[in-house]
Design an enzyme around this catalytic site. Structure first.
Site: not given
Ligand code: DX5
Ligand code: ZN
Length: 216
Positions: A7, A32, A34, A65, A141-142, A144, A174-176
């Site tokens: 991302s 990716h 966002d 996304h 939304g974020f 990390g 997607d995420g974490g």
């Molecule tokens: C979350 C986004 C993700 C995110 C992934 O809202 O859709 O794509 O930025 O970031 P990490 O891998 O750090 O969780």
């Molecule tokens: Zn995403």
């Protein structure tokens, strides 16, 4: 084959070009993107211009996304900007069938995204029409954030649903995600891994991308 879609949200936005070249050299499969509107999710990121600027500098497929309300208003603009895969959230569009048709009419791969708590049965009638499902494994939304553990069972059940119908729909998570849980999610059926923090905070992004692909 596992694909990795880092991302760009986790990059330093003043050094996007370097980030893209780094991802190309590190073996990323997609980039990716966002897109957040401050309404569907609490955060605001970037829009079509970022996608068209990225398009000019890389041949890597752009995996967009859309975390925006009423994505149907913008899918054509993102398609024209150079997106290759466009993901819309089921929670954000009232007429999903129509929105997916729009994406397809632009010749793009269509992907449906689900928030962590959204049940898989919303996919029942549309699974045959889509290229990929994106399972958000954090509240979007974020970058990390921490991985929500029940996403594993969700991926397993989705994989079963896809296989029982003899389909070849990709499962993107997607995420974490990082080297610590890549095997867990890919064993559950995920074949496209999004990684923001894991790739951009790594000293050796190439190494982490190959770990995410379970090559190491
Ligand atoms: C979350 C986004 C993700 C995110 C992934 O809202 O859709 O794509 O930025 O970031 P990490 O891998 O750090 O969780
Ligand atoms: Zn995403």
């Amino acid at each position: 084959m596992i694909k990795v879609s880092p991302s760009i949200l986790s990059a330093d936005f003043t050094k996007i070009y370097e980030a893209v070249k780094m991802l190309e050299n590190a073996g990323a499969d997609y980039i990716h993107c966002d897109v957040m509107d401050g309404k569907f999710v609490p955060n605001i990121t970037f829009g079509q211009k970022m996608v068209s600027d990225l398009r000019r500098h890389t041949k890597l497929p752009l995996d967009v996304h859309l975390m925006i309300v009423e994505p149907e208003r913008y899918v054509m603009e993102f398609a024209e900007a150079g997106a290759d895969i466009i993901s819309v959230h089921v929670e954000a569009t009232i007429h999903l069938n129509r929105t997916l048709k729009l994406i397809k009419s632009a010749g793009k791969k269509c992907c449906v995204s689900l928030n962590p708590h959204t049940p898989l049965n919303v996919l029942d009638y549309i699974l045959e029409d889509i290229d990929m499902v994106l399972l958000s494994s954090v509240n979007p939304g974020f970058g990390g954030q921490s991985f929500i553990p029940y996403s594993i069972r969700k991926a397993q059940e989705l994989k079963q649903m896809i296989e029982s119908r003899g389909l070849a729909v990709d499962i993107e998570m997607d995420g974490g995600l990082g080297a610590h849980n890549a095997k867990l999610v890919t064993d559950a059926g995920v074949n496209v891994i999004v990684a923001g923090n894991a790739v951009f905070s790594a000293e050796d992004p190439k190494d982490i991308i190959s770990r995410l692909k379970l090559e190491k």
